[in-house]
Design a protein around this motif. Structure first.
Motif, PDB file in Angstrom:
ATOM      1  N   TRP A 174       1.089  -4.251  -1.718  1.00 42.41           N
ATOM      2  CA  TRP A 174       0.362  -3.549  -0.654  1.00 42.41           C
ATOM      3  C   TRP A 174      -0.986  -4.242  -0.459  1.00 42.41           C
ATOM      4  CZ3 TRP A 174       1.151   2.401  -0.232  1.00 42.41           C
ATOM      5  CH2 TRP A 174       0.662   2.866   0.987  1.00 42.41           C
ATOM      6  N   LEU A 175      -1.674  -4.497  -1.563  1.00 42.44           N
ATOM      7  CA  LEU A 175      -2.979  -5.151  -1.484  1.00 42.44           C
ATOM      8  C   LEU A 175      -2.867  -6.623  -1.104  1.00 42.44           C
ATOM      9  CD1 LEU A 175      -4.623  -3.499  -4.608  1.00 42.44           C
ATOM     10  CD2 LEU A 175      -5.462  -3.308  -2.254  1.00 42.44           C
ATOM     11  N   VAL A 176      -1.862  -7.321  -1.642  1.00 39.45           N
ATOM     12  CA  VAL A 176      -1.683  -8.740  -1.306  1.00 39.45           C
ATOM     13  C   VAL A 176      -1.429  -8.907   0.188  1.00 39.45           C
ATOM     14  CG1 VAL A 176      -0.196 -10.759  -1.607  1.00 39.45           C
ATOM     15  CG2 VAL A 176      -0.905  -9.427  -3.596  1.00 39.45           C
ATOM     16  N   CYS A 177      -0.581  -8.051   0.745  1.00 41.58           N
ATOM     17  CA  CYS A 177      -0.272  -8.158   2.171  1.00 41.58           C
ATOM     18  C   CYS A 177      -1.463  -7.755   3.037  1.00 41.58           C
ATOM     19  CB  CYS A 177       0.950  -7.316   2.508  1.00 41.58           C
ATOM     20  SG  CYS A 177       2.489  -8.005   1.839  1.00 41.58           S
ATOM     21  N   VAL A 178      -2.277  -6.835   2.561  1.00 47.25           N
ATOM     22  CA  VAL A 178      -3.532  -6.543   3.269  1.00 47.25           C
ATOM     23  C   VAL A 178      -4.415  -7.788   3.286  1.00 47.25           C
ATOM     24  CG1 VAL A 178      -5.712  -5.262   3.113  1.00 47.25           C
ATOM     25  CG2 VAL A 178      -3.535  -4.054   2.882  1.00 47.25           C
ATOM     26  N   ALA A 179      -4.474  -8.498   2.159  1.00 50.27           N
ATOM     27  CA  ALA A 179      -5.257  -9.735   2.087  1.00 50.27           C
ATOM     28  C   ALA A 179      -4.719 -10.781   3.062  1.00 50.27           C
ATOM     29  CB  ALA A 179      -5.249 -10.282   0.662  1.00 50.27           C
ATOM     30  N   VAL A 180      -3.394 -10.943   3.110  1.00 48.17           N
ATOM     31  CA  VAL A 180      -2.779 -11.911   4.017  1.00 48.17           C
ATOM     32  C   VAL A 180      -3.034 -11.509   5.459  1.00 48.17           C
ATOM     33  CG1 VAL A 180      -0.567 -12.842   4.801  1.00 48.17           C
ATOM     34  CG2 VAL A 180      -1.034 -12.628   2.355  1.00 48.17           C
ATOM     35  N   TRP A 181      -2.920 -10.233   5.754  1.00 52.04           N
ATOM     36  CA  TRP A 181      -3.197  -9.721   7.108  1.00 52.04           C
ATOM     37  C   TRP A 181      -4.635 -10.046   7.512  1.00 52.04           C
ATOM     38  CZ3 TRP A 181      -0.465  -6.636  10.738  1.00 52.04           C
ATOM     39  CH2 TRP A 181      -1.244  -6.107  11.757  1.00 52.04           C
ATOM     40  N   GLN A 182      -5.560  -9.735   6.633  1.00 50.39           N
ATOM     41  CA  GLN A 182      -6.972  -9.965   6.957  1.00 50.39           C
ATOM     42  C   GLN A 182      -7.278 -11.449   7.119  1.00 50.39           C
ATOM     43  OE1 GLN A 182      -8.875  -6.019   4.732  1.00 50.39           O
ATOM     44  NE2 GLN A 182      -9.043  -7.989   3.738  1.00 50.39           N
ATOM     45  N   SER A 237      10.843  -6.596 -16.247  1.00 49.58           N
ATOM     46  CA  SER A 237       9.633  -6.912 -15.494  1.00 49.58           C
ATOM     47  C   SER A 237       9.927  -7.578 -14.157  1.00 49.58           C
ATOM     48  CB  SER A 237       8.710  -7.815 -16.318  1.00 49.58           C
ATOM     49  OG  SER A 237       7.625  -8.261 -15.540  1.00 49.58           O
ATOM     50  N   LEU A 238      10.703  -8.658 -14.167  1.00 54.18           N
ATOM     51  CA  LEU A 238      10.896  -9.440 -12.948  1.00 54.18           C
ATOM     52  C   LEU A 238      11.591  -8.624 -11.865  1.00 54.18           C
ATOM     53  CD1 LEU A 238      11.789 -13.153 -12.701  1.00 54.18           C
ATOM     54  CD2 LEU A 238      13.017 -11.530 -11.271  1.00 54.18           C
ATOM     55  N   ILE A 239      12.681  -7.947 -12.209  1.00 53.75           N
ATOM     56  CA  ILE A 239      13.429  -7.184 -11.201  1.00 53.75           C
ATOM     57  C   ILE A 239      12.609  -6.008 -10.690  1.00 53.75           C
ATOM     58  CG2 ILE A 239      15.463  -5.737 -10.830  1.00 53.75           C
ATOM     59  CD1 ILE A 239      16.989  -7.567 -12.727  1.00 53.75           C
ATOM     60  N   ALA A 240      11.972  -5.285 -11.600  1.00 60.12           N
ATOM     61  CA  ALA A 240      11.197  -4.115 -11.192  1.00 60.12           C
ATOM     62  C   ALA A 240      10.008  -4.503 -10.320  1.00 60.12           C
ATOM     63  CB  ALA A 240      10.714  -3.352 -12.428  1.00 60.12           C
ATOM     64  N   SER A 241       9.283  -5.544 -10.720  1.00 57.46           N
ATOM     65  CA  SER A 241       8.119  -5.956  -9.927  1.00 57.46           C
ATOM     66  C   SER A 241       8.545  -6.527  -8.578  1.00 57.46           C
ATOM     67  CB  SER A 241       7.270  -6.968 -10.698  1.00 57.46           C
ATOM     68  OG  SER A 241       8.018  -8.128 -11.024  1.00 57.46           O
ATOM     69  N   LEU A 242       9.700  -7.218  -8.532  1.00 56.19           N
ATOM     70  CA  LEU A 242      10.188  -7.755  -7.262  1.00 56.19           C
ATOM     71  C   LEU A 242      10.526  -6.631  -6.292  1.00 56.19           C
ATOM     72  CD1 LEU A 242      11.177  -9.998  -5.404  1.00 56.19           C
ATOM     73  CD2 LEU A 242      13.370  -9.949  -6.618  1.00 56.19           C
ATOM     74  N   ILE A 243      11.253  -5.631  -6.762  1.00 57.29           N
ATOM     75  CA  ILE A 243      11.590  -4.498  -5.893  1.00 57.29           C
ATOM     76  C   ILE A 243      10.321  -3.784  -5.436  1.00 57.29           C
ATOM     77  CG2 ILE A 243      12.760  -2.264  -5.791  1.00 57.29           C
ATOM     78  CD1 ILE A 243      14.822  -3.391  -7.769  1.00 57.29           C
ATOM     79  N   GLY A 244       9.390  -3.595  -6.360  1.00 48.57           N
ATOM     80  CA  GLY A 244       8.126  -2.959  -5.995  1.00 48.57           C
ATOM     81  C   GLY A 244       7.355  -3.773  -4.980  1.00 48.57           C
ATOM     82  N   ASN A 245       7.325  -5.089  -5.152  1.00 46.70           N
ATOM     83  CA  ASN A 245       6.636  -5.950  -4.191  1.00 46.70           C
ATOM     84  C   ASN A 245       7.284  -5.893  -2.813  1.00 46.70           C
ATOM     85  OD1 ASN A 245       5.645  -8.743  -6.413  1.00 46.70           O
ATOM     86  ND2 ASN A 245       4.864  -6.654  -6.196  1.00 46.70           N
ATOM     87  N   ILE A 246       8.616  -5.803  -2.765  1.00 44.83           N
ATOM     88  CA  ILE A 246       9.302  -5.669  -1.471  1.00 44.83           C
ATOM     89  C   ILE A 246       8.860  -4.386  -0.771  1.00 44.83           C
ATOM     90  CG2 ILE A 246      11.545  -5.278  -0.370  1.00 44.83           C
ATOM     91  CD1 ILE A 246      12.779  -7.101  -2.523  1.00 44.83           C
ATOM     92  N   ILE A 247       8.845  -3.287  -1.510  1.00 47.00           N
ATOM     93  CA  ILE A 247       8.434  -2.005  -0.930  1.00 47.00           C
ATOM     94  C   ILE A 247       6.980  -2.068  -0.476  1.00 47.00           C
ATOM     95  CG2 ILE A 247       8.093   0.450  -1.402  1.00 47.00           C
ATOM     96  CD1 ILE A 247      10.404   0.231  -3.444  1.00 47.00           C
ATOM     97  N   GLY A 248       6.106  -2.668  -1.296  1.00 53.86           N
ATOM     98  CA  GLY A 248       4.693  -2.790  -0.920  1.00 53.86           C
ATOM     99  C   GLY A 248       4.510  -3.607   0.341  1.00 53.86           C
ATOM    100  N   GLY A 249       5.288  -4.690   0.489  1.00 51.82           N
ATOM    101  CA  GLY A 249       5.214  -5.493   1.705  1.00 51.82           C
ATOM    102  C   GLY A 249       5.652  -4.713   2.931  1.00 51.82           C
ATOM    103  N   LEU A 250       6.710  -3.908   2.778  1.00 56.65           N
ATOM    104  CA  LEU A 250       7.188  -3.083   3.890  1.00 56.65           C
ATOM    105  C   LEU A 250       6.168  -2.017   4.270  1.00 56.65           C
ATOM    106  CD1 LEU A 250      10.934  -2.585   2.875  1.00 56.65           C
ATOM    107  CD2 LEU A 250      10.002  -4.186   4.558  1.00 56.65           C
ATOM    108  N   PHE A 251       5.402  -1.539   3.291  1.00 52.02           N
ATOM    109  CA  PHE A 251       4.383  -0.528   3.573  1.00 52.02           C
ATOM    110  C   PHE A 251       3.272  -1.054   4.481  1.00 52.02           C
ATOM    111  CE2 PHE A 251       4.877   2.610  -0.251  1.00 52.02           C
ATOM    112  CZ  PHE A 251       6.075   3.038   0.301  1.00 52.02           C
ATOM    113  N   VAL A 252       3.109  -2.380   4.511  1.00 58.87           N
ATOM    114  CA  VAL A 252       2.124  -2.983   5.417  1.00 58.87           C
ATOM    115  C   VAL A 252       2.800  -3.457   6.707  1.00 58.87           C
ATOM    116  CG1 VAL A 252       0.397  -4.807   5.713  1.00 58.87           C
ATOM    117  CG2 VAL A 252       0.668  -3.697   3.493  1.00 58.87           C
TER     118      VAL A 252
END
Length: 293
Positions: A174-182, A237-252
């Motif tokens: 969520w925060l990374v994509c906000v950074a990319v957006w900005q 770690s890898l699978i859980a963080s990847l799924i979470g990162n996908i959801i965070g990206g969609l939230f932006v």
């Protein structure tokens, strides 16, 4: 002549969709090697974080919050280099490719194809950096850095539950994509750096999970004999963080489509080639010649 220093939100949304189209039309080998370099660049920031956080054991014991803030402050240098050099980082593509697909600028299959290529490219770059530039260079093989990395691997991948890592992954991207957006909305270099720095600083200091950043730090911990197996790292770690990162990206990305791209049409974007875009941006005379014709 437009003298504003930033794009409007609707303009940023369009720019990100067009960026996804350009990435889609880039040759697979270029995408893969850009992703490798992105993994390396992000790992530079990760190593600097390790040097500060791992090199301050007494301060960590007395004031762990300060160490997290200091380590988080230096980490964004990696993403800055990625954005300014145009490399491919998986977590930003988790946002822009769904945006382009939803608006019809790209076919649905562009998502798994791009994400797969960039995922493995980021992984190769991160593992190269961890093994060659961090371990075999001798930079972090001794205490206190090795001790810190082993402890960090346990804290990141063993202690928390699977669902906790997933939730942390959501907050991270969520925060990374906000950074990319900005950064996409800024028109000059200094503004892009500042726009990137603060959201990334927050996610690192807070301890959220970035799937690519973890590709450097957790395998490095395993190489230094942390009590963590490769299987456990991937499964938990890898699978859980990847799924979470996908959801965070969609939230932006998806709210941006809803807010700003209601009247957006793909037009001829699906036929755009990378080289044509590059020529158009680098040589204004190309457009002048077309108008003259």
């Amino acid at each position: 002549m437009d003298t504003t220093s930033t794009l409007k939100p609707a303009e940023v949304a369009v720019a990100l969709v067009e960026q996804a189209v350009v990435k889609h039309n880039t040759r697979f080998d270029k995408t893969f090697f850009k992703a490798i370099l992105a993994g390396v660049m992000l790992s530079f920031g990760g190593l600097l974080d390790v040097i500060i956080s791992g090199g301050s054991p007494s301060l960590t014991e007395s004031n762990p919050g300060i160490v997290k803030v200091l380590g988080g402050f230096v980490f964004p240098v990696g993403l800055v280099m990625i954005v300014l050099q145009g490399f491919d980082l998986l977590t930003s593509n988790l946002m822009i490719f769904p945006m382009a697909v939803v608006k019809g600028a790209l076919p649905w299959w562009s998502i798994p194809v791009n994400w797969t290529i960039v995922f493995f490219g980021n992984l190769v770059g991160s593992l190269f950096f961890a093994a060659i530039l961090s371990k075999y260079s001798g930079l972090v093989v001794d205490a206190p850095y090795s001790t810190y990395l082993r402890s960090f691997a346990i804290t990141k991948a063993v202690t928390p539950g699977w669902y906790q890592i997933l939730i942390r992954g959501i907050g991270c991207n969520w925060l990374v994509c906000v950074a990319v957006w900005q950064a996409a909305g800024a028109k000059e270099t200094y503004s892009k750096i500042i726009a990137i720095w603060f959201p990334i600083w927050i996610f690192v200091a807070c301890g959220f999970d970035h799937v690519v950043a973890n590709m450097f730090s957790l395998p490095l911990g395993i190489m230094l004999h942390a009590d963590l197996t490769t299987n456990e790292y991937i499964r938990k770690s890898l699978i859980a963080s990847l799924i979470g990162n996908i959801i965070g990206g969609l939230f932006v990305g998806l709210p941006a489509v809803y807010f700003y791209l209601g009247d957006y049409r793909a037009g001829g974007l699906t036929d755009v080639e990378e080289a044509r875009i590059e020529r158009k941006n680098s040589d204004p005379s190309v457009e002048e010649d077309k108008r003259a014709d």
